[in-house]
Design a protein around this motif. Sequence first.
Motif, PDB file in Angstrom:
ATOM      1  N   ARG A 117       0.831  -1.201   0.000  1.00 32.21           N
ATOM      2  CA  ARG A 117       0.000   0.000   0.000  1.00 32.21           C
ATOM      3  C   ARG A 117       0.867   1.253   0.000  1.00 32.21           C
ATOM      4  O   ARG A 117       2.022   1.219   0.424  1.00 32.21           O
ATOM      5  CB  ARG A 117      -0.910   0.015   1.226  1.00 32.21           C
ATOM      6  CG  ARG A 117      -0.146  -0.009   2.553  1.00 32.21           C
ATOM      7  CD  ARG A 117      -1.084   0.021   3.736  1.00 32.21           C
ATOM      8  NE  ARG A 117      -0.385  -0.083   5.004  1.00 32.21           N
ATOM      9  CZ  ARG A 117       0.171   0.920   5.647  1.00 32.21           C
ATOM     10  NH1 ARG A 117       0.149   2.136   5.107  1.00 32.21           N
ATOM     11  NH2 ARG A 117       0.761   0.756   6.816  1.00 32.21           N
ATOM     12  N   PRO A 118       0.309   2.382  -0.456  1.00 29.29           N
ATOM     13  CA  PRO A 118       1.046   3.650  -0.380  1.00 29.29           C
ATOM     14  C   PRO A 118       1.179   4.091   1.072  1.00 29.29           C
ATOM     15  O   PRO A 118       0.256   3.918   1.875  1.00 29.29           O
ATOM     16  CB  PRO A 118       0.176   4.615  -1.187  1.00 29.29           C
ATOM     17  CG  PRO A 118      -1.196   4.024  -1.136  1.00 29.29           C
ATOM     18  CD  PRO A 118      -1.001   2.541  -1.092  1.00 29.29           C
ATOM     19  N   ALA A 119       2.325   4.659   1.409  1.00 31.89           N
ATOM     20  CA  ALA A 119       2.580   5.033   2.803  1.00 31.89           C
ATOM     21  C   ALA A 119       2.971   6.486   2.967  1.00 31.89           C
ATOM     22  O   ALA A 119       2.805   7.049   4.049  1.00 31.89           O
ATOM     23  CB  ALA A 119       3.677   4.145   3.383  1.00 31.89           C
ATOM     24  N   ALA A 120       3.499   7.105   1.927  1.00 31.37           N
ATOM     25  CA  ALA A 120       3.951   8.492   2.038  1.00 31.37           C
ATOM     26  C   ALA A 120       3.876   9.141   0.664  1.00 31.37           C
ATOM     27  O   ALA A 120       3.837   8.459  -0.364  1.00 31.37           O
ATOM     28  CB  ALA A 120       5.380   8.542   2.576  1.00 31.37           C
ATOM     29  N   VAL A 121       3.858  10.463   0.668  1.00 29.68           N
ATOM     30  CA  VAL A 121       3.802  11.194  -0.593  1.00 29.68           C
ATOM     31  C   VAL A 121       4.555  12.509  -0.432  1.00 29.68           C
ATOM     32  O   VAL A 121       4.545  13.111   0.642  1.00 29.68           O
ATOM     33  CB  VAL A 121       2.335  11.450  -1.016  1.00 29.68           C
ATOM     34  CG1 VAL A 121       1.620  12.327  -0.006  1.00 29.68           C
ATOM     35  CG2 VAL A 121       2.264  12.051  -2.410  1.00 29.68           C
ATOM     36  N   SER A 122       5.212  12.911  -1.488  1.00 25.82           N
ATOM     37  CA  SER A 122       5.866  14.223  -1.513  1.00 25.82           C
ATOM     38  C   SER A 122       5.401  14.966  -2.755  1.00 25.82           C
ATOM     39  O   SER A 122       5.227  14.364  -3.820  1.00 25.82           O
ATOM     40  CB  SER A 122       7.392  14.063  -1.529  1.00 25.82           C
ATOM     41  OG  SER A 122       7.814  13.387  -2.706  1.00 25.82           O
ATOM     42  N   VAL A 123       5.182  16.250  -2.579  1.00 22.73           N
ATOM     43  CA  VAL A 123       4.703  17.096  -3.679  1.00 22.73           C
ATOM     44  C   VAL A 123       5.668  18.257  -3.858  1.00 22.73           C
ATOM     45  O   VAL A 123       5.948  18.994  -2.907  1.00 22.73           O
ATOM     46  CB  VAL A 123       3.285  17.628  -3.384  1.00 22.73           C
ATOM     47  CG1 VAL A 123       2.816  18.536  -4.522  1.00 22.73           C
ATOM     48  CG2 VAL A 123       2.312  16.474  -3.183  1.00 22.73           C
ATOM     49  N   ALA A 124       6.180  18.398  -5.046  1.00 23.79           N
ATOM     50  CA  ALA A 124       7.099  19.494  -5.366  1.00 23.79           C
ATOM     51  C   ALA A 124       6.375  20.496  -6.261  1.00 23.79           C
ATOM     52  O   ALA A 124       6.019  20.185  -7.403  1.00 23.79           O
ATOM     53  CB  ALA A 124       8.340  18.960  -6.062  1.00 23.79           C
ATOM     54  N   VAL A 125       6.110  21.651  -5.705  1.00 26.69           N
ATOM     55  CA  VAL A 125       5.473  22.720  -6.478  1.00 26.69           C
ATOM     56  C   VAL A 125       6.575  23.621  -7.018  1.00 26.69           C
ATOM     57  O   VAL A 125       7.337  24.215  -6.245  1.00 26.69           O
ATOM     58  CB  VAL A 125       4.508  23.530  -5.598  1.00 26.69           C
ATOM     59  CG1 VAL A 125       3.873  24.650  -6.412  1.00 26.69           C
ATOM     60  CG2 VAL A 125       3.438  22.624  -5.011  1.00 26.69           C
ATOM     61  N   PRO A 126       6.726  23.733  -8.325  1.00 30.01           N
ATOM     62  CA  PRO A 126       7.833  24.524  -8.881  1.00 30.01           C
ATOM     63  C   PRO A 126       7.708  26.006  -8.543  1.00 30.01           C
ATOM     64  O   PRO A 126       6.604  26.548  -8.416  1.00 30.01           O
ATOM     65  CB  PRO A 126       7.694  24.297 -10.396  1.00 30.01           C
ATOM     66  CG  PRO A 126       6.260  23.924 -10.597  1.00 30.01           C
ATOM     67  CD  PRO A 126       5.855  23.169  -9.372  1.00 30.01           C
ATOM     68  N   ALA A 127       8.846  26.627  -8.352  1.00 25.32           N
ATOM     69  CA  ALA A 127       8.861  28.061  -8.061  1.00 25.32           C
ATOM     70  C   ALA A 127       8.483  28.855  -9.308  1.00 25.32           C
ATOM     71  O   ALA A 127       8.643  28.397 -10.443  1.00 25.32           O
ATOM     72  CB  ALA A 127      10.248  28.470  -7.576  1.00 25.32           C
ATOM     73  N   ARG A 128       7.971  30.021  -9.076  1.00 18.89           N
ATOM     74  CA  ARG A 128       7.603  30.899 -10.190  1.00 18.89           C
ATOM     75  C   ARG A 128       8.859  31.290 -10.972  1.00 18.89           C
ATOM     76  O   ARG A 128       9.901  31.566 -10.387  1.00 18.89           O
ATOM     77  CB  ARG A 128       6.915  32.145  -9.637  1.00 18.89           C
ATOM     78  CG  ARG A 128       6.417  33.114 -10.686  1.00 18.89           C
ATOM     79  CD  ARG A 128       5.677  34.258 -10.021  1.00 18.89           C
ATOM     80  NE  ARG A 128       4.446  33.757  -9.399  1.00 18.89           N
ATOM     81  CZ  ARG A 128       3.313  33.556 -10.056  1.00 18.89           C
ATOM     82  NH1 ARG A 128       3.260  33.815 -11.355  1.00 18.89           N
ATOM     83  NH2 ARG A 128       2.246  33.118  -9.439  1.00 18.89           N
TER      84      ARG A 128
END
Length: 206
Positions: free
Chosen positions: A103-114
């Motif tokens: 099962r999925p256990a963790a997540v990371s989200v990278a939002v790019p800088a402007r």
Amino acid sequence: MTGARRTPPGRAGRLRLRRSLDVAERGAGLLERKLRVLRTEHRRLLQAEEAAARAWGDLLSEAETWLLRGLLLGGEQALDAAAAGIGPAEVTVGWTASLGVHRPAAVSVAVPARTPTSAAPTNTALVHAEAVYGRALRAAAEYAVAHDAAELMGAEVVSTRHRVRALRRHWIPRLREALDRAELTLEQAEHEDGVRRRWAARTFER
């Protein structure tokens, strides 16, 4: 029952049935213990899913409020100009295996800088909206992971419960019934053999 039909007659068959019954009962016991642990973990994951859903909903509501304020202050043109400098986010999901469940256990989200050449939001409300939408995106990813983890664990709970029921309600009773028949047949055969021997002994003495 396939196992019972293939059981050889006599003491060998009775021994095989006893062993099969012992294995089935021990297996059912192990599955029941696993089921208790699975249910506990499933409840924990459901609670995590509910918390993640609330966090996502709260952030989304806050972001939409700031967005509406930004639109009222600057109009759709200001929103289009602010959105033009934002690229797509990258989402990475980490997986784990526990209690036989992948099962999925963790997540990371990278939002790019402007980008340096892009225009900044023209009012403070859109600045806040951009920041809160970034947090809402992370919360949405965390909710998705929590939801899938709870769903997969729930499926394992159902599967294990079905296996326990199959053993307790069908397989074990059939093995016990087959063992009872085998013991009765063996007892009758031994009784008949004893009668024949006594009859033969009396005939020999005469």
